[in-house]
Design an enzyme around this catalytic site. Structure first.
Site, PDB file in Angstrom:
ATOM      1  N   GLY A 110       0.643  -1.061  -0.160  1.00  0.00           N
ATOM      2  CA  GLY A 110       0.267  -0.131  -0.066  1.00  0.00           C
ATOM      3  C   GLY A 110       0.477   1.531  -0.039  1.00  0.00           C
ATOM      4  N   LEU A 111       2.404   1.097  -0.070  1.00  0.00           N
ATOM      5  CA  LEU A 111       2.898   2.155  -0.235  1.00  0.00           C
ATOM      6  C   LEU A 111       3.771   2.376  -1.350  1.00  0.00           C
ATOM      7  CD1 LEU A 111       5.503   1.385   2.570  1.00  0.00           C
ATOM      8  CD2 LEU A 111       3.405   2.723   2.754  1.00  0.00           C
ATOM      9  N   GLY A 112       3.780   1.687  -1.969  1.00  0.00           N
ATOM     10  CA  GLY A 112       3.741   2.222  -3.728  1.00  0.00           C
ATOM     11  C   GLY A 112       2.372   2.469  -4.554  1.00  0.00           C
ATOM     12  N   SER A 113       2.392   3.761  -5.414  1.00  0.00           N
ATOM     13  CA  SER A 113       0.572   4.268  -5.381  1.00  0.00           C
ATOM     14  C   SER A 113       0.518   3.909  -7.003  1.00  0.00           C
ATOM     15  CB  SER A 113       0.845   5.149  -4.997  1.00  0.00           C
ATOM     16  OG  SER A 113       1.000   6.398  -5.592  1.00  0.00           O
ATOM     17  N   SER A 114      -1.349   4.333  -7.523  1.00  0.00           N
ATOM     18  CA  SER A 114      -1.360   4.997  -8.927  1.00  0.00           C
ATOM     19  C   SER A 114      -0.150   6.084  -9.313  1.00  0.00           C
ATOM     20  CB  SER A 114      -2.707   4.757  -8.654  1.00  0.00           C
ATOM     21  OG  SER A 114      -3.408   5.108  -7.871  1.00  0.00           O
ATOM     22  N   ALA A 116       2.376   7.093  -8.412  1.00  0.00           N
ATOM     23  CA  ALA A 116       4.137   6.996  -8.841  1.00  0.00           C
ATOM     24  C   ALA A 116       3.970   6.323 -10.351  1.00  0.00           C
ATOM     25  CB  ALA A 116       4.915   5.585  -8.068  1.00  0.00           C
ATOM     26  N   ASP A 157       0.710  12.119  -2.100  1.00  0.00           N
ATOM     27  CA  ASP A 157       0.317  10.908  -3.086  1.00  0.00           C
ATOM     28  C   ASP A 157       1.600  11.508  -4.792  1.00  0.00           C
ATOM     29  OD1 ASP A 157      -1.871  10.691  -3.841  1.00  0.00           O
ATOM     30  OD2 ASP A 157      -2.059   8.937  -3.795  1.00  0.00           O
TER      31      ASP A 157
END
Ligand code: PMV
Length: 327
Positions: A110-114, A116, A157
């Site tokens: 849940g730390l990577g993100s759309s 990014a 984000d």
């Protein structure tokens, strides 16, 4: 071979201010070194092709898509890339052919993100077409693309992915202020499950309709905590930051976004002597984190794991969007 560019952007850990930030209130976020990359390549034929190893069913791709395809009709992993292409092609009158290939770690906690993916795509197209975008423009076009796909989103984000480091973020991107600090003494624990961000944002919106004054006051208190936390971080006052995290956690609990598993990890870490601990992001799952002194770090990691969580050992304050390769 045709000209190509590979760009990447980091993930994010929300420190304080989640949910209130959707309504323009301030938040603090740090970039996490969990990078997603986008490779942009010119094609001879007049086509747009998107390929992604981030999708559930990558064998269905590469996918040739129409520039004006409906964002709701394409798979989620593709939709952020397509939205970015649509925004930039319209703004700068660009034309196909273009191939975008995205890649990143399989597990993102849940730390990577759309966001990014979106920012990496913007950065790659920026370099491929020599647009010379500023960081702020990379943020703005990427945020537009995220809104086109997702509707309500604060953009915090997107800012973390574009700028990197640790940021004060307010007013849906009106203020993006990098903080200057050497280290953030934080331990992250992953709860192992996830409830969709969009549904939790909707849940808080419903609560806000039912109890407008309560939620307004909770948001005002969160705003106050974020302001104090910025000062505490600038002063390296981790004990104060920990207290502020605990207060923010109490307000998030009152908004109904905690979960049993997150609460277990938060209390387990508090019991072995952290400065403070709270959930990070929408809640309902994903990650919590604790601010910890060096002497307690190992004990906190063990407490999180004994409570059924997973220690996430990733560098914070990661570099923002960057070019990794050009050919
Ligand atoms: O769950 P995450 O890490 O994507 O964070 C969501 C944070 C919210 O404030 C709830 C939503 C937003 O867009 O800021």
């Amino acid at each position: 071979m045709n000209k190509y560019v590979v760009a990447s952007a980091p993930g994010k850990l929300m420190l304080l201010g989640e949910h209130a930030v959707v309504y323009g209130h301030p938040s603090l976020v740090t970039a996490v070194d969990l990078r997603i990359s986008a490779r942009a390549e010119r094609l001879d034929q007049d086509q747009i092709i998107v390929e992604s190893s981030l999708l559930d069913r990558p064998h269905d791709y590469p996918l040739a898509i129409a520039l004006d395809a409906d964002l709701k009709e394409v798979p989620k992993g593709i939709s952020f890339v397509l939205a970015t292409i649509q925004v930039l092609f319209a703004e700068f009158s660009l034309s196909a052919g273009l191939k975008i290939t995205t890649a990143g770690p399989k597990i993102s906690y849940g730390l990577g993100s759309s966001s990014a993916v979106t920012v990496a795509t913007t950065k790659a197209i920026d370099a491929l077409f020599d647009l010379n975008l500023t960081k702020k423009q990379i943020f703005q076009y990427s945020y537009q693309a995220v809104l086109d796909v997702q509707g309500a989103a604060s953009g915090f984000d997107v800012a973390a992915a574009a700028y990197g480091g640790t940021l004060y973020y307010a007013g849906n991107g009106e203020t993006i202020r990098p903080l200057q600090l050497d280290t953030l003494p934080v331990v992250i624990g992953y709860s192992g499950s996830k409830v969709g961000t969009v549904s939790l944002v909707a849940q808080v919106a419903e609560l806000r309709e039912q109890f407008p004054e309560f939620v307004a006051q909770a948001f005002d208190m969160i705003r106050d905590l974020v302001g104090r936390a910025e000062v505490a971080i600038n002063n390296g006052d981790w004990a104060l930051l920990g207290q502020l995290l605990n207060l923010n956690q109490g307000l998030l609990d009152s908004l109904g976004v905690n979960s049993q598993q997150l609460a277990q990890l938060i209390y387990a870490s508090r019991e072995v002597g952290v400065f403070g601990a709270k959930l990070s992001g929408a809640g309902g799952g994903d990650c919590m984190f604790a601010v910890v002194s060096d002497s307690h770090t190992q004990a906190v990691i063990e407490a999180i794991e004994a409570a059924g969580g997973q220690h996430v050992d990733l560098p914070l304050q990661a570099e923002g969007a960057r070019i990794d390769d050009v050919g």
